[in-house]
Design a protein around this motif. Structure first.
Motif, PDB file in Angstrom:
ATOM      1  N   GLY A  39       0.639  -0.964  -0.646  1.00 59.77           N
ATOM      2  CA  GLY A  39      -0.359  -0.205   0.446  1.00 59.77           C
ATOM      3  C   GLY A  39       0.577   0.899   0.044  1.00 59.77           C
ATOM      4  N   SER A  40       2.370   1.235  -0.360  1.00 59.90           N
ATOM      5  CA  SER A  40       2.867   2.260  -0.849  1.00 59.90           C
ATOM      6  C   SER A  40       2.404   3.458  -1.276  1.00 59.90           C
ATOM      7  CB  SER A  40       4.084   2.088  -1.177  1.00 59.90           C
ATOM      8  OG  SER A  40       4.135   0.682  -1.866  1.00 59.90           O
ATOM      9  N   LYS A  41       2.686   4.668  -0.964  1.00 65.39           N
ATOM     10  CA  LYS A  41       2.077   5.669  -1.630  1.00 65.39           C
ATOM     11  C   LYS A  41       2.938   6.963  -1.099  1.00 65.39           C
ATOM     12  CE  LYS A  41      -0.869   8.204   1.557  1.00 65.39           C
ATOM     13  NZ  LYS A  41      -2.760   8.150   1.064  1.00 65.39           N
ATOM     14  N   ILE A  42       2.619   8.275  -3.128  1.00 59.30           N
ATOM     15  CA  ILE A  42       3.185   8.959  -2.794  1.00 59.30           C
ATOM     16  C   ILE A  42       2.336  10.496  -2.921  1.00 59.30           C
ATOM     17  CG2 ILE A  42       3.707   8.677  -5.634  1.00 59.30           C
ATOM     18  CD1 ILE A  42       5.929  10.762  -4.818  1.00 59.30           C
ATOM     19  N   SER A  43       2.358  11.543  -1.765  1.00 57.89           N
ATOM     20  CA  SER A  43       1.546  12.778  -1.997  1.00 57.89           C
ATOM     21  C   SER A  43       2.929  13.842  -2.327  1.00 57.89           C
ATOM     22  CB  SER A  43       0.838  12.731  -0.748  1.00 57.89           C
ATOM     23  OG  SER A  43       0.528  11.839  -0.298  1.00 57.89           O
ATOM     24  N   GLN A  44       1.903  14.520  -3.349  1.00 59.88           N
ATOM     25  CA  GLN A  44       3.288  15.896  -3.456  1.00 59.88           C
ATOM     26  C   GLN A  44       1.598  17.179  -3.387  1.00 59.88           C
ATOM     27  OE1 GLN A  44       6.397  16.080  -5.991  1.00 59.88           O
ATOM     28  NE2 GLN A  44       4.524  17.239  -7.674  1.00 59.88           N
ATOM     29  N   LYS A  45       2.639  18.351  -3.001  1.00 62.11           N
ATOM     30  CA  LYS A  45       1.806  19.521  -3.484  1.00 62.11           C
ATOM     31  C   LYS A  45       2.513  20.568  -4.232  1.00 62.11           C
ATOM     32  CE  LYS A  45      -1.230  19.663   0.582  1.00 62.11           C
ATOM     33  NZ  LYS A  45      -0.985  20.052   1.716  1.00 62.11           N
ATOM     34  N   ALA A  46       2.181  20.767  -5.308  1.00 66.40           N
ATOM     35  CA  ALA A  46       3.290  22.148  -6.302  1.00 66.40           C
ATOM     36  C   ALA A  46       2.714  23.783  -6.144  1.00 66.40           C
ATOM     37  CB  ALA A  46       3.866  21.053  -7.263  1.00 66.40           C
ATOM     38  N   ASP A  47       3.321  24.176  -5.840  1.00 69.54           N
ATOM     39  CA  ASP A  47       3.427  24.859  -6.789  1.00 69.54           C
ATOM     40  C   ASP A  47       2.543  25.511  -8.075  1.00 69.54           C
ATOM     41  OD1 ASP A  47       3.573  27.997  -5.329  1.00 69.54           O
ATOM     42  OD2 ASP A  47       5.173  28.575  -6.812  1.00 69.54           O
ATOM     43  N   GLY A  48       0.985  25.852  -7.536  1.00 64.59           N
ATOM     44  CA  GLY A  48      -0.013  25.698  -8.838  1.00 64.59           C
ATOM     45  C   GLY A  48      -0.370  25.453  -9.456  1.00 64.59           C
TER      46      GLY A  48
END
Ligand code: ADP
Length: 399
Positions: A39-48
């Motif tokens: 159940g591995s996962k990646i999450s990301q928040k990027a500018d705009g």
């Protein structure tokens, strides 16, 4: 324009920030979780860009780094068009032993030291090394920098870092005070010299890093002279789940009474003690504040114990430095918990501390002075930014 990828690798997670160093701006940040676990996962928040989340197997940190590069270079969610726009990678490394008092470009020798310090940082150093090796593989030729959490403490005097136990234990096993949260203490202490306008060589600053783990440091001219965590992060202040200072004989006493091993008792001191162990409510100060307000006496006791220990250490460090110019609060509790700063500052009137209660009670996120203009010792809140510090050190070394 330098863009730095900052990596903080844990045993099954990998946090990252991608920072534009000139603008001091975070272009993207994210986390890979459950590495090597189903159940591995990646999450990301990027500018705009829209938030990105992908559940996909990552069997090790190499897989995780590949996913980070994919996320950063994604047309829809990313902020760069190719991996070549990553100018360098800065790694947070827990333990550099007695070998590193500053950040350094990663070489085979540096990797050997990180490996030699596995015993001193058994949970973090192996993960940190794995993170470095994964980046080397994924981005051959991109410079890697190691930023050590123990480096700040290396300027302590021998009489400060030596434990009063048979000296051969230091010689054989390097048992001594190292201190942790060094990246944060270094960042905040030096920022304090700058924003408060203290003497760059002689300014005496006490930094209270109060978060899930808490520690306190004394520094002169931005150089650490003492800090509360020791061989491990267990020593010093009362923390969320750690006891901080106790008589070492407590370990034997509990082990005998409860028929436990030393490892089991240490686990209790690390994970089931502190404000959680006293209150049985929570290790989170927001929950403790609520419980205390609703009349929970044990939550109140836990908060009082936490405050008392901070006050005691500030007194000790003011004595150790023969004075103090500024006291600075940082990290989750230091930046947000009004009642803690209020109670600590009000116990320091003997030092000439005068708190501005109105400014202290304001909910703000910025750097701010919370003492009155008359206060002999300045009291500030300075938000910590370990990632920026790692990125700046990395940029300085690769330029
Ligand atoms: P960590 O050591 O995990 O980085 P933090 O520095 O984030 O920990 O500190 C977490 C602590 O800060 C918790 O006890 C939490 O209750 C406290 N805290 C109080 N107010 C806030 C807030 N507004 N936001 C985040 N943390 C807060």
């Amino acid at each position: 324009m330098l863009k730095i990828l900052v990596i903080n690798a844990g045993s099954s997670s990998l946090k990252y920030q991608f920072i534009d160093i000139e603008k001091k701006e975070v272009l993207a940040k994210g986390i890979c979780e459950r590495i090597g676990i189903e159940g591995s996962k990646i999450s990301q928040k990027a500018d705009g860009k829209p938030e990105y989340e992908l559940v996909k197997d990552m069997k090790d940190h190499s897989d995780a780094i590949k996913m980070v590069i994919d996320a950063l270079t994604s047309k829809e969610y990313g902020v760069i068009s190719s991996m070549n726009e990553i100018d360098a990678v800065g790694h947070r490394v827990l333990h550099g032993g007695k070998y590193y008092s500053a950040s350094t470009i990663v070489t085979d020798d540096v990797k050997k030291v990180i490996r030699d310090c596995f015993d001193l940082g058994p949970l973090h150093n192996p993960a940190n090394l794995t993170g470095i090796e994964a980046c080397e593989k994924a981005m051959p030729g991109t410079p890697q920098v190691a930023v050590f959490d123990t480096a700040f403490g290396q300027s302590m005097d021998k009489k400060v870092y030596t434990y009063a136990i048979p000296y051969e234990y230091y010689e054989k096993y390097a048992i001594r005070r190292y201190g942790f949260h060094g990246i944060s203490h270094n960042f905040v202490a030096n920022r304090a010299l700058e924003v408060i306008g203290l003497d760059k060589e002689k300014g005496k600053v006490i930094v209270c890093h109060l978060g899930n783990g808490s520690s306190i440091s004394a520094s002169i001219g931005g150089k650490c002279v003492d800090t509360s965590m020791g061989l491990t992060p267990l020593e010093g202040l009362v923390m969320g789940t750690r006891s901080g200072d106790v008589d070492p004989a407590v370990v034997q006493y509990i082990a005998n009474k409860e028929n436990k091993t030393v490892d089991e008792v240490l686990n209790i001191l690390n994970k089931k003690s502190g404000v959680l162990g006293i209150s049985k409510v929570s290790s989170d100060f927001r929950d403790l504040e609520d419980a205390a307000e609703n009349g929970n006496e044990m939550a109140k006791l836990a908060l009082d114990m936490f405050i008392y220990r901070v006050v005691k250490y500030i007194g000790a460090y003011a004595a150790a430095m023969n004075g103090v110019d500024a006291i600075v609060f940082t990290a989750g509790i230091g930046e947000n918990t009004v009642i803690i700063r209020d109670a600590v500052a009000k116990s320091l009137t003997y030092l000439g501390v005068e708190l501005d209660e109105k400014i202290n009670s304001e909910r703000r996120k910025d750097e701010r002075c919370i003492s009155t203009p008359n206060s002999k010792v300045k009291v500030w809140v300075i938000p910590t930014n370990e990632e920026l510090m790692i990125a700046e050190d990395t940029a300085r070394l690769v330029k």
